[in-house]
Structures are given as structure tokens and as C-alpha cells.
Design a protein around this motif. Structure first.
Motif, short mmCIF file in Angstrom:
data_model
loop_
_atom_site.label_atom_id
_atom_site.label_comp_id
_atom_site.label_asym_id
_atom_site.label_seq_id
_atom_site.Cartn_x
_atom_site.Cartn_y
_atom_site.Cartn_z
N GLU A 13 16.67 93.09 -6.16
CA GLU A 13 17.38 92.26 -7.13
C GLU A 13 18.82 92.02 -7.14
OE1 GLU A 13 18.87 93.38 -12.00
OE2 GLU A 13 17.18 94.60 -10.73
N ALA A 14 18.75 90.72 -6.73
CA ALA A 14 19.94 90.14 -6.00
C ALA A 14 21.26 90.35 -6.88
CB ALA A 14 19.90 88.45 -5.98
N SER A 15 21.41 90.08 -8.26
CA SER A 15 22.56 90.37 -9.24
C SER A 15 22.80 91.80 -9.29
CB SER A 15 22.19 90.06 -10.42
OG SER A 15 21.20 90.84 -11.20
N LEU A 16 21.95 92.70 -8.82
CA LEU A 16 22.41 94.22 -8.71
C LEU A 16 22.86 94.47 -7.53
CD1 LEU A 16 22.23 97.09 -10.12
CD2 LEU A 16 19.96 97.29 -9.39
N ALA A 17 22.16 94.02 -6.59
CA ALA A 17 22.51 94.18 -4.96
C ALA A 17 24.18 93.72 -5.02
CB ALA A 17 21.73 93.28 -4.26
N LYS A 21 27.26 96.17 -4.06
CA LYS A 21 27.85 95.56 -2.75
C LYS A 21 29.42 95.47 -3.00
CE LYS A 21 28.04 92.56 1.32
NZ LYS A 21 27.63 91.42 1.96
N GLU A 22 29.68 94.95 -3.98
CA GLU A 22 31.03 94.68 -4.35
C GLU A 22 31.92 95.94 -4.77
OE1 GLU A 22 31.49 91.82 -7.40
OE2 GLU A 22 30.55 90.07 -6.18
N TYR A 23 31.22 96.89 -5.28
CA TYR A 23 31.90 97.97 -5.55
C TYR A 23 31.89 99.01 -4.49
CZ TYR A 23 33.49 101.28 -9.35
OH TYR A 23 34.15 102.39 -10.05
N LEU A 24 31.08 99.09 -3.65
CA LEU A 24 30.88 99.82 -2.46
C LEU A 24 32.21 99.35 -1.38
CD1 LEU A 24 27.24 100.73 -1.78
CD2 LEU A 24 29.05 102.15 -2.89
N THR A 25 32.03 98.10 -1.35
CA THR A 25 33.04 97.40 -0.41
C THR A 25 34.61 97.69 -0.92
OG1 THR A 25 31.62 95.58 0.19
CG2 THR A 25 33.98 95.20 0.62
N LYS A 104 17.85 104.17 -12.53
CA LYS A 104 18.48 103.31 -13.14
C LYS A 104 18.28 103.31 -14.78
CE LYS A 104 17.36 100.18 -9.35
NZ LYS A 104 16.58 99.11 -9.05
N PRO A 105 19.33 102.81 -15.53
CA PRO A 105 20.60 102.19 -15.02
C PRO A 105 21.35 103.34 -14.91
CG PRO A 105 20.44 102.32 -17.43
CD PRO A 105 19.31 102.96 -16.95
N PHE A 106 22.41 103.03 -13.96
CA PHE A 106 23.70 103.93 -13.25
C PHE A 106 24.97 103.37 -13.36
CE2 PHE A 106 21.24 102.21 -9.81
CZ PHE A 106 22.36 101.71 -8.88
N SER A 107 26.14 104.09 -13.56
CA SER A 107 27.32 103.37 -13.38
C SER A 107 27.66 103.28 -11.87
CB SER A 107 28.45 104.07 -14.04
OG SER A 107 28.67 105.47 -13.32
N PRO A 108 28.22 102.36 -11.31
CA PRO A 108 28.68 102.26 -9.94
C PRO A 108 29.53 103.37 -9.47
CG PRO A 108 28.91 99.90 -11.08
CD PRO A 108 28.71 101.07 -11.97
N ARG A 109 30.23 103.96 -10.35
CA ARG A 109 31.17 105.03 -10.14
C ARG A 109 30.30 106.37 -9.52
NH1 ARG A 109 36.09 106.38 -14.15
NH2 ARG A 109 36.70 104.27 -13.15
N GLN A 110 29.33 106.64 -10.64
CA GLN A 110 28.45 107.72 -10.19
C GLN A 110 27.79 107.63 -8.87
OE1 GLN A 110 24.82 107.37 -12.36
NE2 GLN A 110 24.20 109.30 -12.01
N LEU A 111 27.47 106.27 -8.66
CA LEU A 111 26.72 106.06 -7.36
C LEU A 111 27.76 106.31 -6.16
CD1 LEU A 111 24.24 105.17 -5.54
CD2 LEU A 111 25.20 102.82 -5.76
N VAL A 112 29.21 106.10 -6.31
CA VAL A 112 29.89 106.22 -5.31
C VAL A 112 30.30 107.74 -4.93
CG1 VAL A 112 32.50 105.94 -4.59
CG2 VAL A 112 30.99 103.85 -5.27
N ALA A 113 30.00 108.35 -6.24
CA ALA A 113 30.35 109.94 -6.16
C ALA A 113 29.41 110.48 -5.49
CB ALA A 113 30.38 110.41 -7.40
N ARG A 114 27.96 110.03 -5.69
CA ARG A 114 26.86 110.76 -5.05
C ARG A 114 26.68 110.38 -3.48
NH1 ARG A 114 23.26 111.58 -9.63
NH2 ARG A 114 21.74 112.18 -8.41
N ILE A 115 27.12 109.05 -3.04
CA ILE A 115 27.13 108.68 -1.74
C ILE A 115 28.19 109.61 -0.98
CG2 ILE A 115 28.03 106.95 -0.08
CD1 ILE A 115 26.87 104.83 -2.21
#
Length: 234
Positions: A13-17, A21-25, A104-115
Motif C-alpha cells: 500500500e503505497a500511501s501507508l508505506a 517511511k517518513e516517520y521512521l526517517t 492495523k491500524p496502528f500509530s507510527p509512534r507505537q511502531l517506532v517504539a516496537r522497533i
């Protein structure tokens, strides 16, 4: 100049990707992306990322097949991105070698914390008894300096979490661990998965290090409590 941690994102899913990407960068990671499973496997082999974010619903290959393919040659931490919320679906993903999942759905902040949590767990080992532990006359060898496991003279490939769980058990061979205790000592207090996820990891480890996974000698089940290590040190 400090080298950034490289993350491979496999998401169709291009928009989600793009959002991920922007949040992780912005969080300081170097992100490379693939929009299908085949490209994802190729990039995983070529780029050797520190962690992979893997969507399970891909256009060419199921994410489960991508995970299985990568696990044939790599122990890189894998977080599944999935719309599946049923416990059995998630446990199946863990059984294939994934280390964690985010629904999904998840918050980018949650994803960064899990990473960050998974990368930290993957780089820190439990207290070790020695740099090289050998059991049953060399049948099983744990070489902690090389981070290698050997069974009957053959090198065994464990995922980061499988390696951590095996080390935790081997470092405290007389202790009976509950699932919660294994999560705490091996996976960290910020692990946010089902307790039964430990069972999937244990099953995978047994298939790799036991001569008979149905009659294990190294990872013993203590019914009603949890697991303990059963190998005799050489």
C-alpha cells in the motif's frame, strides 16, 4: 558520521508505506522499501537490514511465505504488519519465525517504539555462564562469542528471539520459567504479545535443536508452570 540503522519495509500500500517511511526517517532510521514479496526477499538478501517490517497481505506472495524464505538464511528481526487480529493467525506468524507483530491500524509512534524495543532485545544477551557451552558430549553447542548454535556438528539458524529464549534457559539450567518470566528475561518487559507466543518460539527451537522434538531433552515442559533447560554440561 554515525551510520544509521537500516530498516526494510515490505508494504504494497503505497500511501501507508510512504507515511511509515517518513516517520521512521524522521526518527533517525534509514528506510528502504519494497512493494511486493519477491522484491522484498531480494532486498533483504542484498541490503542486509537490521530489521524488517513485513506486511502479510502482499500482491504476489503471502507475507508468511516471505518470512519463511528469509528465515532460510537470515536471523534478522521481523515485525509483521497485519490486519489479522485473531490470536491463531498471529501465533501462526510467530511460528514461521517472526519476532513481533503490529495490528492495523496502528500509530507510527507505537511502531517506532516496537522497533526500538526489538532492536534492543536483539542486541542484548542474558547473563552468560561461559562463552562456549557444550551439552551431551558436544551434541549441542552454544557459542556466545560467535552467536552460533551447533547441533550434532551442524550449524543451526535461530531467530533473535529464539536465540534469546534458548540463552535464558541455558543460563539458568535449574530454574523453571513461567511464560511470563521468559518474556521478561528474554524478550523484555515492553514485549506486547500473547503469553502463548512463547509456546510458538519453544516449538521452533525444539524442531531445530532436539533429536526428537516430541521427546525433548534440552527444553523440558514443566506441566502447569512452564519450561526449564535439561541439558547436561560437558
Amino acid at each position: 558520521m554515525t551510520r544509521k540503522t537500516k530498516i526494510l519495509l515490505i508494504e504494497d500500500e503505497a500511501s501507508l508505506a510512504e507515511v511509515i517511511k517518513e516517520y521512521l526517517t524522521a526518527s533517525g532510521y534509514d528506510v528502504i522499501t519494497a512493494h511486493d514479496g519477491t522484491s522484498g526477499v531480494d532486498l533483504a538478501r542484498r541490503e542486509e537490514p537490521a530489521l524488517i517490517l513485513l506486511d502479510l497481505m502482499l500482491p504476489d506472495l503471502p507475507g508468511e511465505e516471505v518470512c519463511t524464505a528469509i528465515r532460510k538464511w537470515s536471523r534478522v528481526p521481523i515485525i509483521m504488519l497485519t490486519a489479522k487480529s485473531q490470536e491463531e493467525d498471529l501465533l501462526n506468524g510467530l511460528g514461521l519465525g517472526a519476532d513481533d507483530y503490529v495490528t492495523k491500524p496502528f500509530s507510527p509512534r507505537q511502531l517506532v517504539a516496537r522497533i526500538a524495543a526489538l532492536l534492543r532485545r536483539s542486541s542484548e544477551d542474558p547473563t552468560l555462564l561461559s562463552n562456549r557451552m557444550s551439552y551431551q558430549n558436544g551434541d549441542l553447542v552454544i557459542d556466545t562469542l560467535a552467536r552460533e548454535i551447533w547441533k550434532s556438528g551442524d550449524k543451526v539458524s535461530l531467530t533473535p528471539n529464539e536465540y534469546k529464549i534458548l540463552l535464558a534457559l541455558a543460563c539458568y539450567p535449574r530454574k523453571v520459567f513461567t511464560r511470563g518470566e521468559l518474556i521478561e528475561i528474554a524478550l523484555g518487559s515492553d514485549y506486547d504479545g500473547f503469553d502463548r507466543g512463547i509456546d510458538s518460539h519453544i516449538k521452533n527451537i525444539r524442531q531445530k535443536i532436539e533429536s526428537d522434538s516430541k521427546a525433548p531433552q534440552y527444553i523440558r515442559t514443566v506441566h502447569g508452570i512452564g519450561y526449564r533447560f535439561g541439558g547436561d554440561v560437558d
